[in-house]
Each structure stands twice: as C-alpha cells, then as structure tokens.
Write a protein that holds these residues in place. Structure first.
Motif, short mmCIF file in Angstrom:
data_model
loop_
_atom_site.label_atom_id
_atom_site.label_comp_id
_atom_site.label_asym_id
_atom_site.label_seq_id
_atom_site.Cartn_x
_atom_site.Cartn_y
_atom_site.Cartn_z
N UNK A 43 0.84 -1.18 0.00
CA UNK A 43 0.00 0.00 0.00
C UNK A 43 0.88 1.23 0.00
N UNK A 44 1.23 1.65 -1.23
CA UNK A 44 2.13 2.79 -1.39
C UNK A 44 1.42 4.11 -1.10
N UNK A 45 2.22 5.14 -0.80
CA UNK A 45 1.67 6.48 -0.59
C UNK A 45 2.61 7.50 -1.22
N UNK A 46 2.03 8.52 -1.81
CA UNK A 46 2.81 9.61 -2.41
C UNK A 46 2.97 10.72 -1.39
N UNK A 47 4.21 10.99 -1.01
CA UNK A 47 4.53 12.07 -0.07
C UNK A 47 5.87 12.65 -0.49
N UNK A 48 5.88 13.48 -1.55
CA UNK A 48 7.13 13.87 -2.19
C UNK A 48 8.06 14.74 -1.34
N UNK A 49 7.53 15.43 -0.34
CA UNK A 49 8.38 16.30 0.48
C UNK A 49 8.83 15.66 1.77
N UNK A 50 8.29 14.50 2.07
CA UNK A 50 8.61 13.85 3.35
C UNK A 50 10.02 13.25 3.34
N UNK A 51 10.70 13.34 4.47
CA UNK A 51 11.98 12.67 4.63
C UNK A 51 11.80 11.28 5.21
N UNK A 52 10.64 11.06 5.80
CA UNK A 52 10.31 9.77 6.40
C UNK A 52 8.80 9.64 6.41
N UNK A 53 8.31 8.42 6.20
CA UNK A 53 6.88 8.14 6.39
C UNK A 53 6.78 6.91 7.27
N UNK A 54 6.10 7.05 8.39
CA UNK A 54 5.90 5.93 9.29
C UNK A 54 4.60 5.21 8.98
N UNK A 55 4.61 3.89 9.08
CA UNK A 55 3.43 3.06 8.92
C UNK A 55 3.02 2.56 10.31
N UNK A 56 1.88 3.01 10.79
CA UNK A 56 1.40 2.64 12.11
C UNK A 56 0.38 1.51 11.94
#
Length: 359
Positions: free
Chosen positions: A1-14
């Motif tokens: 389950x991908x997510x687009x977050x082009x400015x993020x340095x990190x994305x956490x999956x909770x």
C-alpha cells in the motif's frame, strides 16, 4: 500500500493490532520518486495510519474504508477476494448511459435504513418503474454520519455509515441482476473543508485558482502529475473494482486546468479504454454551467468553441432543470429569474441551453 509524499523525509506506517500498535518506517521507492512503500504486505482487514515525517498519524489518502470515521485509521480492503465470494454478474453486458432513464437517489434518505443494503430492497420497485440506471449521490467518506456527500474528504472510500465498500459491491451486483446499471456521483472539483488531510502528504491543492469552496485541486501546477493520477485512478477504480457503469462528475466548471491536456480529457480516454478492455460500455456525464459543446466533443476532435474537447458522453442539463422548475413551482428568485422569461422553457427544453450566446 504505497503512498505519495514527495516532500517527506520519512513516512511511518502505524499498524494497529488487536492488542498492540507498531510503527515501522516505509521505504522510499527506488523507481518512483516521491512514493513510499510498506516493508511488508498488510492482510485484508488490517487497520493502519500513515505518519509523514514526525507529524500526526493520518489516514491513507487512498483508503478504501474508514471504519472509525475520517480521522481514524484506514482499513485494508482486498477487492480481488470478491471475485470468489461476492460477484455474480459475470454475464452483465453493461448499460449505455446515453438514452437511459436515470433515477438519482441519496442513499441516506432513500430508505428508512439509510444504507446501501437498504437500497437493494427497493431495486425491484425501480426496475418495475422503468428505470435503466440508478444514480447514487456521492459516497466518498465525509465527517459525521449524514450529509449530501458533496464535501467528501476520502475520495477512495465508501462512507462507513452507508455500509462501506463491500455494501456498494453488493448493491451493484444486485442492480445488475435486476437489469439496472449503476452511476456514481463523484466530486473532483474540491474536497470538504473539515478533516481534509491530503495537504499533509503533498501539493494536492493550489492557490493559482479558486473555487466557490476555497482552494482548487492542483491539476496544473508543480506536482500535479500525481494529483491527476490520484483522481483518474479513483475514477477507474469505481468502474473496474466495483463494476460501476458510469460516473456523474460534479460541477466540472470548477475543475481548473490550464495544462496542455485537460485532466478530464485524460480521464475520458482512460475510462473508454477500460471499457474496451472490460467489454462493456462505461459512461461519463458532466455537470457543467459552461454551456459549451466542447464538454461532449470527442477528445480526438478539434474543440468547436472555448472549452477544450473533454470527451464526456453526456452533459447534465441544468438549464432544462431550471426551466422546468420555474414552470412547475413559479419560483423566480436568483438565477431562476432568467428562466421565467417568455420562451425560456421552450428554448431550454428544445435546445438544451438557454444561455447560448444567442438572444
């Protein structure tokens, strides 16, 4: 389950379990810049949240189900499993939108139950009435239980209070069994102002244009490629995964796009290509106050007027509605005033547009 977050340095999956909650780092896609992917697959029914950088944990922009409301966790929905457990409409050949008798209904008020399953109980009545296609007012998730649906904030989700995504699939399957097509009302000109979390993930909105509801959806500024894909993929998903036959696009005059190829033309080509792949007709009807035949001109034909060729199959005829409303009710306030003029009803009913630049 991908997510687009082009400015993020990190994305956490909770990941929210029955007894414990675990947060893991998502992985930056090596082939699709700006995209993040989960380090492992989530099982059907798993609840989860996404945390861009170190901000609040938020629902997935492409969530199919928000069981605890639009601020709560998203839930994985495996629509491929329905091929074995739900669908019985393999012989359904489709229903042409153009020429159909369409019955518009609001799921929350059409039956005492106010649910998609409640609508199923009324399908025999609609079929006997002579309806060809049932049009469902917007189902996208919105805050609270009741509303008209035009301020949705989860464009990929089916409002939980109506029964969620599987209930929509059951309704479409049952409608097809009664010989009825299903048209879904979708809103791609704005999102609701309350509990809209898309801006935390990327440039989904822009101040380059304005709508009557505030910020415009970003269809033509920096980062718009993925915003366009977000909306087009949503449209295709309703038609492919939920077997919906047509989409009614709300207020397209508020979809601002100055790019070389309008997002609606791109959507029309993608929808018609999917119809050819599936072997059944898929339709698009646009609500528009532009009164311009470019809306329904095929995308491969030159635009005959100011509006580019958008390739819609049909157009919502507001002028006909307004003229008929004045004739039946006598109301003449606001924009209804023009439709009370002598000859207005005859012109709108015979030529569709009252306001067509010709006196």
């Amino acid at each position: 389950m991908p997510v687009w977050a082009p400015s993020a340095r990190r994305v956490g999956l909770v990941v929210i379990g029955q007894e414990t909650t675990q947060e893991v780092d998502m992985l930056a896609s090596p082939t699709h810049p700006g995209w993040w992917v989960a380090p492992y697959d989530l099982d059907d029914g798993t609840r989860y949240l996404l945390r861009p950088d170190h901000g609040p944990a938020l629902p997935d922009p492409r969530s199919a189900l928000q069981p605890e409301g639009v601020d709560g966790p998203s839930q994985v929905v495996d629509t491929t499993a329905w091929d074995r457990t739900l669908w019985t409409d393999s012989s359904w050949a489709g229903r042409e939108l153009v020429g159909s008798v369409v019955y518009e209904l609001h799921v929350g008020t059409f039956t005492p139950a106010g649910t998609l399953d409640g609508v199923i109980e009324r399908l025999p009545y609609l079929a006997e009435l002579g309806v060809d296609m049932v049009e469902l007012m917007p189902l996208a998730g919105f805050p609270g239980r009741a509303g008209w649906g035009y301020d949705g904030v989860d464009l990929w989700a089916v409002h939980e209070a109506y029964g969620g995504p599987q209930a929509l699939a059951r309704l479409v399957d049952a409608a097809h069994a009664h010989g009825l097509g299903v048209c879904l009302d979708v809103v791609y000109n704005h999102l609701g102002p309350a509990r809209n979390h898309l801006g935390a993930f990327g440039p989904y909105f822009t101040d380059a244009h304005r709508t009557p509801w505030g910020q415009a959806v970003n269809y033509d500024q920096a980062g718009s490629d993925q915003v366009r894909a977000f909306v087009i993929d949503s449209a295709l998903r309703w038609l492919r995964d939920f077997h919906v036959d047509a989409l009614r696009l709300d207020a397209i005059h508020a979809i601002h796009d100055d790019s070389p190829r309008h997002v609606l033309a791109e959507m029309a080509d993608a929808v018609h290509a999917l119809g050819a792949e599936l072997g059944r007709p898929l339709g698009l009807v646009a609500e528009s106050d532009l009164n311009d035949v470019g809306v329904i001109t095929p995308t491969d034909a030159p635009a005959p007027a100011a509006v580019p060729s958008l390739g819609m199959d049909a157009q919502w005829a507001d002028d006909v509605h307004h003229a008929l409303h004045v004739r039946l009710t006598g109301e003449r306030q606001g924009y209804y005033e023009d439709f009370a003029a002598p000859g207005a009803f005859t012109k709108a009913y015979g030529r569709v547009f009252l306001h067509d630049g010709i006196l």
